[in-house]
Design a protein around this motif. Structure first.
Motif, PDB file in Angstrom:
ATOM      1  N   SER A 202      -3.811 -19.711 -25.732  1.00  0.00           N
ATOM      2  CA  SER A 202      -2.489 -19.269 -26.849  1.00  0.00           C
ATOM      3  C   SER A 202      -0.942 -20.191 -26.599  1.00  0.00           C
ATOM      4  N   SER A 203      -1.180 -21.059 -25.433  1.00  0.00           N
ATOM      5  CA  SER A 203       0.677 -22.191 -25.445  1.00  0.00           C
ATOM      6  C   SER A 203       0.549 -23.107 -26.591  1.00  0.00           C
TER       7      SER A 203
ATOM      8  N   THR B 168      -3.605 -26.137 -34.511  1.00  0.00           N
ATOM      9  CA  THR B 168      -4.007 -24.751 -35.261  1.00  0.00           C
ATOM     10  C   THR B 168      -5.515 -26.243 -34.839  1.00  0.00           C
TER      11      THR B 168
ATOM     12  N   LYS C 291       5.369  -9.393 -38.836  1.00  0.00           N
ATOM     13  CA  LYS C 291       6.189  -9.753 -37.399  1.00  0.00           C
ATOM     14  C   LYS C 291       5.846  -8.151 -36.677  1.00  0.00           C
TER      15      LYS C 291
ATOM     16  N   GLY D  70       0.234  -7.415 -34.790  1.00  0.00           N
ATOM     17  CA  GLY D  70       0.475  -7.301 -33.336  1.00  0.00           C
ATOM     18  C   GLY D  70       0.199  -5.892 -32.624  1.00  0.00           C
TER      19      GLY D  70
ATOM     20  N   ASN E 190      -3.702 -12.426 -37.766  1.00  0.00           N
ATOM     21  CA  ASN E 190      -3.172 -12.240 -37.326  1.00  0.00           C
ATOM     22  C   ASN E 190      -2.800 -13.405 -36.602  1.00  0.00           C
ATOM     23  N   LYS E 191      -1.296 -14.346 -36.537  1.00  0.00           N
ATOM     24  CA  LYS E 191      -1.533 -15.327 -35.633  1.00  0.00           C
ATOM     25  C   LYS E 191      -1.456 -14.973 -33.871  1.00  0.00           C
ATOM     26  N   SER E 192      -1.459 -13.546 -33.696  1.00  0.00           N
ATOM     27  CA  SER E 192      -0.885 -13.968 -32.899  1.00  0.00           C
ATOM     28  C   SER E 192      -2.263 -12.940 -31.866  1.00  0.00           C
TER      29      SER E 192
ATOM     30  N   GLU F 216      -3.402 -14.701 -28.679  1.00  0.00           N
ATOM     31  CA  GLU F 216      -2.769 -14.414 -27.383  1.00  0.00           C
ATOM     32  C   GLU F 216      -2.993 -13.405 -26.818  1.00  0.00           C
ATOM     33  N   MET F 217      -3.013 -12.290 -27.532  1.00  0.00           N
ATOM     34  CA  MET F 217      -2.594 -11.114 -27.765  1.00  0.00           C
ATOM     35  C   MET F 217      -4.008 -10.335 -26.413  1.00  0.00           C
TER      36      MET F 217
ATOM     37  N   ARG G 206      -3.677 -11.684 -23.143  1.00  0.00           N
ATOM     38  CA  ARG G 206      -2.497 -11.572 -22.717  1.00  0.00           C
ATOM     39  C   ARG G 206      -3.405 -10.105 -21.517  1.00  0.00           C
TER      40      ARG G 206
END
Length: 510
Positions: A21-22, A26, A249, A253, A305-307, A310-311, A314
């Motif tokens: 995620s860091s 792409t 936004k 998420g 979902n772009k995140s 990362e989710m 996490r």
């Protein structure tokens, strides 16, 4: 199609590169996928969106006795629903009750279901479009919307037709509609933030988020847009006008996290008990609100979902951190027993409890119980053994999920779904309890270790389903539209779910 240099670069890195995620870079194969393309087209927005512009339709009728006809929309439309699945059928019931003429189309043959609802079913989209509906309501899955739009005979529609989508991700939907629809068509991007499970009784107080992406100058088209929105306002929805970017936004998420936790819990096979805690009730409610949705919906929330990656990472880290806390405390207790040999270090099995006389209820005992009965508590008499059978597992899994979510620092948004509210409520219900309480539930619950392993296995299984589907999409992009690559992900998902159920069959959380 992906070029060979791009393929060569992608093969140099592990597939789990996706979980990083860091890195803002792409993956090399994603830009070539048609369903991820965006457009820089800037439509002439004749109605600019105002963030968090909430229109709440309240009635003078008491909430317990709502007047169903007080706010009925004056205008009725001929509405074509494209995608007659669970959500399409759910919307159809209300549209018909309001007096609209509803035409429906889907790839599966649902004429019998359409007949029960009193609407016309069209298997051929050409026949439907020749009916010249005023509104096209897209109720397709996120991942199939592009294909559906490209196969619709748009030339058979009136040039002023209004298109409305109800996808859960909005930036993708907005770009897609602007890219594929003729410039004369009007566009509203919307998200009814409820569904057949959460709003089975009423739509009242649920959010309806929308953006007027493109509406023509004519007064008739402006009025049609407002009258269409009244369909939802008249049912008591909280109308929120905001841009698609702002919606994603706030909502993308939270929706993905809600469905992820709901699917993990569904795999655990949670069951209601005679003495459910409030926290455990929220878990059961979450499962009920999410397990009825298709995997396509969940996969769409993941892909667009772009995140999302990362989710996932996490959530992985939060589960690991909680497990390390538990094992760290357990390690301390064992060392204390081994090297201090003190009374406090003894395990529960080493401590004997003696009760020389059987407990005989007295008037004082009954008076004490009356304290709780007078406060409205539901008094349940059962043995301690029965209590632990029902409650120990459910309490432990409730506090485990609550503590994992607490580590994610979830925040409320202006447009929370009912499912996301459930997660926030669960954190609130468990966050105030000490770690000593949680550790006690872990130590004195015989199945605690097995429950942790089951949760781990369920989460890993869900990740495999997601990445297997993504892998299938990439292979299809690489090697062409072979039917076998299209069917493999679905088959694998089913097999994986069956394997999980088999593995977890021996232990139930109750």
């Amino acid at each position: 199609m992906i070029s060979l240099p791009s393929l060569h670069q992608s093969l140099l890195k592990p597939f789990l590169f996706l979980l990083s995620s860091s890195s803002p870079i792409t993956p090399p194969f994603l830009p070539s996928l048609s369903f991820l393309k965006t457009t820089s087209t800037k439509p002439n927005l004749l109605h600019s969106s105002k963030p968090l512009h909430v229109k709440y339709c309240s009635s003078t009728t008491p909430a317990s006795e709502p007047d169903q006809h007080h706010f009925r929309p004056v205008c009725t439309f001929k509405i074509a629903i494209i995608g007659f699945g669970n959500f399409g059928q759910f919307l159809t019931k209300t549209l018909v009750s309001q007096g609209h003429t509803v035409l429906v189309h889907s790839r599966p043959e649902y004429s019998h279901k359409a007949k029960k609802l009193g609407v016309s079913f069209f298997l051929n989209p050409h026949d439907l479009c020749e009916q010249h509906p005023e509104v096209i309501l897209l109720c397709t899955s996120i991942i199939s919307t592009e294909h559906v739009l490209k196969t619709l005979p748009l030339q058979r529609l009136k040039r002023t037709t209004l298109f409305v989508d109800v996808l859960s991700v909005k930036e993708f939907a907005k770009n897609l509609l602007l890219d594929l629809l003729p410039p004369d068509f009007d566009i509203i991007c919307s998200h009814p933030m409820f569904g057949p499970q959460s709003a089975k009784q009423s739509w009242k107080d649920f959010f309806f988020v929308y953006e007027k992406v493109r509406i023509g100058n004519e007064s008739s088209r402006i009025q049609r847009c407002e009258e269409f929105l009244k369909i939802f306002q008249s049912e008591g929805c909280k109308m929120v006008e905001m841009s698609c970017q702002e919606h994603d936004k706030f909502a993308a998420g939270s929706q993905f996290m809600t469905h992820t936790v709901g699917r993990v819990l569904d795999m655990l096979g949670l069951e209601s008990t005679p003495i459910n805690t409030k926290g455990y009730e929220t878990l059961l409610e979450l499962v009920e609100n999410t397990c009825g949705d298709s995997f396509d919906l969940y996969y769409g929330l993941f892909l667009y979902n772009k995140s999302a990656l990362e989710m996932v990472q996490r959530l992985d880290l939060a589960i690991d951190a909680l497990r390390n806390e538990l094992f760290g405390r357990l390690h301390y207790v064992v060392r204390k027993q081994l090297f201090e040999n003190g009374e406090m270090g003894k395990s529960p099995q080493d401590v004997s409890y003696q009760n020389s006389a059987a407990f005989a209820p007295t008037s004082n005992a009954f008076r004490f119980l009356d304290i709780f009965a007078r406060e409205g508590c539901r008094m349940v008499e059962m043995t301690c053994s029965e209590h632990d059978w029902h409650a120990a597992g459910s309490q432990f899994i409730t506090h485990t999920i609550g503590r994992v979510l607490e580590k994610l620092d979830l925040e409320s948004t202006p447009i929370n779904t009912k499912g996301y509210e459930t997660l926030l409520q669960l954190v609130e219900n468990t966050a105030g309890d000490s770690f000593e309480l949680y550790y006690g539930l872990f130590m004195y619950n015989v199945n605690a270790m097995e429950q942790l392993e089951r949760m781990d296995f369920a989460f890993e299984s869900l990740k495999k389903q997601l990445f297997r589907r993504l892998h299938g999409v990439i292979r299809k992009e690489l090697f062409g539209n072979s039917e076998k690559f299209e069917l493999l992900p679905e088959k694998s998902v089913e097999q994986n779910g069956a394997a999980l159920s088999s593995s977890l069959e021996s232990v139930k959380i109750s």
